[in-house]
Design a protein around this motif. Structure first.
Motif, short mmCIF file in Angstrom:
data_model
loop_
_atom_site.label_atom_id
_atom_site.label_comp_id
_atom_site.label_asym_id
_atom_site.label_seq_id
_atom_site.Cartn_x
_atom_site.Cartn_y
_atom_site.Cartn_z
N THR A 157 0.85 -1.18 0.00
CA THR A 157 0.00 0.00 0.00
C THR A 157 0.89 1.24 0.00
N LEU A 158 0.28 2.39 -0.25
CA LEU A 158 1.05 3.63 -0.18
C LEU A 158 1.57 3.86 1.24
N GLN A 159 0.81 3.38 2.23
CA GLN A 159 1.29 3.51 3.61
C GLN A 159 2.57 2.68 3.81
N ASP A 160 2.61 1.47 3.23
CA ASP A 160 3.84 0.67 3.28
C ASP A 160 5.00 1.45 2.67
N ASN A 161 4.71 2.10 1.55
CA ASN A 161 5.78 2.84 0.85
C ASN A 161 6.25 4.03 1.69
N LYS A 162 5.28 4.70 2.34
CA LYS A 162 5.66 5.83 3.21
C LYS A 162 6.48 5.33 4.40
N ASP A 163 6.05 4.22 4.97
CA ASP A 163 6.81 3.65 6.11
C ASP A 163 8.23 3.29 5.68
N ALA A 164 8.35 2.72 4.46
CA ALA A 164 9.68 2.37 3.95
C ALA A 164 10.54 3.62 3.79
N TYR A 165 9.91 4.67 3.28
CA TYR A 165 10.64 5.94 3.13
C TYR A 165 11.15 6.43 4.48
N ALA A 200 4.37 11.18 -3.29
CA ALA A 200 5.73 11.48 -3.79
C ALA A 200 6.05 12.95 -3.60
N ASP A 201 5.08 13.81 -3.92
CA ASP A 201 5.31 15.25 -3.77
C ASP A 201 5.48 15.62 -2.30
#
Ligand code: ZN
Length: 436
Positions: A157-165, A200-201
């Motif tokens: 999910t986008l939340q996973d991606n944010k957490d990874a970031y 991303a932004d």
């Protein structure tokens, strides 16, 4: 940090004027290139400097693999088209990953890249923090993104991606970056693409997306959204100079114009496209339109080699065969795609050997039959041998951020036999989980 003084090599700078220095030098000071030029280094060699004798070697910027997936397996579904191979092996395998498997799969994938002279990977996969640890340990430069899809597909999910970031972006002394990844349009919606762009932004990072890879994807997009894939991505605001769109095989003229208008970066992955029966991208038209095109291997599941020398050769040959035109994709331009263009696509200070750039350098040994016969002082022939005659086994030394990761083909940062053992064990765990 001490300096690395590389002497006596043939330096292929890939800089703006494509300077080639026979018997030249490159000096790496910390993570930056401090000098590159003809003849021996005239500056003082200081106590603590390490001198590398590059006699018989070509010194060039490390290769950039612009579309990459860590791989947990290969040699499955080799006869299946894209969608079926995704459903039968790829998705089940990446749903079955545990932390240890992801770490060792990434280490093995990065190992193969380092051994073939790749210094940067643009890796879309799952369990990004584990990939980040592997990249940090082995020393490669890695741009990582998640495999984000709509919730019902049980990927990221986008939340996973944010957490990874939040967890690994900027780690490994800055060599690890995290971008927002979108798996592909058949598993996404315009809303998800808009949210991906917003994230991303918000994070100030880029995007990595599969786009227009197969005719089945184009048909799916027209059925579900009434538009072609690039039109959907454009309307959702996903495209831009910070977005790497992988494949782009079936672009219409309108889609090429949208790529140009938005400055979107293209990763051309010709061997993956051919193996999966997806077709041949209209790269001559993309280049004519002024798009920036780099090269990628895609994934071991669909390539099945990570060797970018093979990708370079294939990129040239497939367009010549398809267009019945031997003038296409000449060696210097292909080498630029795998170095300068890939770096530009990621906004990186790599891809050329010039003062101030990042110290990502490879040494390719010409003292073997792949580079024989070789005339003295012939730059054209050297470019030709690199693209058409050599493979990754000619790479002797791989350096990232001024740190030698491989020397004399020996990995210096991790235990290579241990990586191979653990990657095989990881595959066994995944296979037992998915019942294969
Ligand atoms: Zn891919």
């Amino acid at each position: 940090m001490s300096r690395l003084v590389i002497q006596n090599g043939t330096v292929l700078t890939m800089d703006d004027t494509r300077n080639v220095y026979f018997g030249g030098h490159v000096v790496l000071d910390g993570d930056r290139i401090a000098a590159a030029g003809p003849g021996a280094y005239a500056g003082p060699v200081q106590a603590g400097d390490e001198v590398i004798d590059a006699a018989g070697m070509v010194v060039l910027p490390g290769l950039i693999d612009l579309h990459f997936h860590t791989a947990v397996g290969k040699g499955y579904c080799d006869h299946l088209p894209l969608w079926e191979s995704l459903e039968q092996f790829w998705y089940p395998s990446i749903r079955a990953l545990d932390a240890e498997t992801a770490y060792w799969a990434a280490a093995a994938s990065y190992l193969e890249s380092i051994k073939c002279g790749v210094t940067t990977v643009n890796d879309m996969y799952r369990r990004v923090p584990d990939l980040g640890r592997a990249a940090s340990d082995i020393g490669i430069r890695a741009v990582l993104s998640n495999d984000v899809a709509l919730d019902e597909h049980n990927l990221d999910t986008l939340q996973d991606n944010k957490d990874a970031y939040d967890t690994v972006h900027g780690s490994g002394e800055g060599r690890i970056e995290v971008r927002v990844g979108i798996e592909w349009l058949p598993l996404a919606s315009p809303g998800l693409l808009r949210d991906a762009r917003a994230l991303a932004d918000d994070l100030g990072t880029g995007i990595h997306v599969h786009l227009n890879e197969s005719l089945t994807e184009v048909e799916n997009s027209k059925e579900r959204f009434g538009q072609r894939p690039t039109e959907v991505a454009y309307d959702a605001g996903l495209l831009g100079p910070d977005c790497v769109a992988a494949h782009c095989v079936w672009l219409s003229d309108t889609e090429i114009a949208l790529m140009r208008e938005t400055g979107t970066q293209i990763s051309h992955n010709p061997s993956s496209n051919a193996k999966l029966g997806n077709g041949i991208a209209r790269v001559p038209e993309m280049l004519a339109a002024g798009l920036n095109v780099g090269l990628g291997h895609d994934a071991a599941e669909c390539n099945n080699s990570l060797d970018m020398f093979e990708v370079m050769k294939f990129a040239s040959l497939i367009h010549r065969a398809a267009r019945v035109d031997a003038s296409l994709f000449q060696a210097p331009d292909v080498l630029a795609m795998a170095t300068r263009n890939g770096a530009a696509a990621l906004g990186h200070d790599t891809g050329q050997l010039s003062v101030g750039r990042k110290a990502d350098v490879i040494l390719v040994d010409t003292r073997n039959v792949m580079f024989t016969p070789l005339a003295d002082g012939n730059a054209d022939q050297l470019h030709s041998h690199l693209v058409f005659a050599a493979n990754g086994s000619a790479v002797d030394t791989t350096i990232v951020d001024g740190r030698v990761l491989m020397r004399g083909r020996e990995l210096l940062t991790m235990n290579e036999p241990e990586i191979l053992r653990q990657a095989n064990a990881g595959l066994s765990r995944v296979l037992s989980r998915i019942g294969a």
